[in-house]
Scaffold this motif. Structure first.
Motif, PDB file in Angstrom:
ATOM      1  N   THR A 263      25.807  19.578 -33.032  1.00  0.00           N
ATOM      2  CA  THR A 263      26.356  20.403 -32.187  1.00  0.00           C
ATOM      3  C   THR A 263      27.924  20.027 -31.857  1.00  0.00           C
ATOM      4  OG1 THR A 263      25.017  22.672 -33.144  1.00  0.00           O
ATOM      5  CG2 THR A 263      26.850  23.049 -32.425  1.00  0.00           C
ATOM      6  N   ALA A 264      27.514  19.172 -30.149  1.00  0.00           N
ATOM      7  CA  ALA A 264      28.479  18.986 -29.754  1.00  0.00           C
ATOM      8  C   ALA A 264      29.290  17.878 -30.439  1.00  0.00           C
ATOM      9  CB  ALA A 264      28.035  18.808 -28.270  1.00  0.00           C
TER      10      ALA A 264
ATOM     11  N   LEU B 148      31.818  18.944 -32.772  1.00  0.00           N
ATOM     12  CA  LEU B 148      32.443  19.317 -32.702  1.00  0.00           C
ATOM     13  C   LEU B 148      33.949  18.779 -31.445  1.00  0.00           C
ATOM     14  CD1 LEU B 148      30.878  22.803 -31.254  1.00  0.00           C
ATOM     15  CD2 LEU B 148      32.513  22.560 -32.861  1.00  0.00           C
ATOM     16  N   GLY B 149      33.193  17.661 -31.154  1.00  0.00           N
ATOM     17  CA  GLY B 149      33.947  17.000 -30.185  1.00  0.00           C
ATOM     18  C   GLY B 149      33.737  17.102 -28.893  1.00  0.00           C
ATOM     19  N   VAL B 150      33.170  17.931 -28.322  1.00  0.00           N
ATOM     20  CA  VAL B 150      32.923  18.720 -26.699  1.00  0.00           C
ATOM     21  C   VAL B 150      31.161  17.649 -26.389  1.00  0.00           C
ATOM     22  CG1 VAL B 150      33.947  20.117 -26.735  1.00  0.00           C
ATOM     23  CG2 VAL B 150      31.700  20.186 -27.232  1.00  0.00           C
ATOM     24  N   THR B 151      31.409  17.442 -25.212  1.00  0.00           N
ATOM     25  CA  THR B 151      30.394  16.962 -24.162  1.00  0.00           C
ATOM     26  C   THR B 151      29.395  18.449 -24.416  1.00  0.00           C
ATOM     27  OG1 THR B 151      30.712  17.863 -22.070  1.00  0.00           O
ATOM     28  CG2 THR B 151      31.205  15.762 -22.577  1.00  0.00           C
ATOM     29  N   ARG B 152      28.322  18.336 -24.769  1.00  0.00           N
ATOM     30  CA  ARG B 152      26.841  19.050 -25.185  1.00  0.00           C
ATOM     31  C   ARG B 152      26.715  19.855 -23.530  1.00  0.00           C
ATOM     32  NH1 ARG B 152      21.005  16.463 -25.879  1.00  0.00           N
ATOM     33  NH2 ARG B 152      20.542  18.957 -24.572  1.00  0.00           N
ATOM     34  N   ASP B 153      27.113  19.331 -22.301  1.00  0.00           N
ATOM     35  CA  ASP B 153      27.393  20.454 -21.275  1.00  0.00           C
ATOM     36  C   ASP B 153      28.387  20.871 -21.462  1.00  0.00           C
ATOM     37  OD1 ASP B 153      25.072  19.135 -19.267  1.00  0.00           O
ATOM     38  OD2 ASP B 153      27.709  17.455 -18.461  1.00  0.00           O
ATOM     39  N   SER B 154      29.590  21.466 -22.491  1.00  0.00           N
ATOM     40  CA  SER B 154      31.382  21.852 -22.361  1.00  0.00           C
ATOM     41  C   SER B 154      30.260  23.125 -23.117  1.00  0.00           C
ATOM     42  CB  SER B 154      31.738  21.127 -23.116  1.00  0.00           C
ATOM     43  OG  SER B 154      32.446  20.291 -22.393  1.00  0.00           O
TER      44      SER B 154
END
Length: 72
Positions: A9-10, A13-19
């Motif tokens: 999913t991250a 979405l183009g984000v990190t897992r932490d984000s």
């Protein structure tokens, strides 16, 4: 029905897992589904999260934002 892990999913979405984790802990819509105590996301949930992150990006990049430090 396609299901996505947090990492998948991250990446979509183009984000990190932490984000993604931070967003889910605060105000982003959470995934209702869990398999083996791990979040899984449907395509619909990924779409909702994409819209949420897009709204956040637009607010962050808002051109009429006032820098209050410059006004003092």
């Amino acid at each position: 029905m396609q299901m996505y892990s947090t990492g998948e999913t991250a990446k979509l979405l183009g984000v990190t897992r932490d984000s993604l984790h931070a967003a889910l802990r605060t105000t982003a819509p959470d995934a209702a589904n869990r398999i083996g105590n791990r979040r899984v996301f449907t395509e619909e949930e990924v779409g909702r999260l994409a819209a949420w992150f897009e709204r956040r990006r637009k607010l962050r990049d808002c051109p009429w934002e006032v820098n209050y430090a410059d006004t003092q």
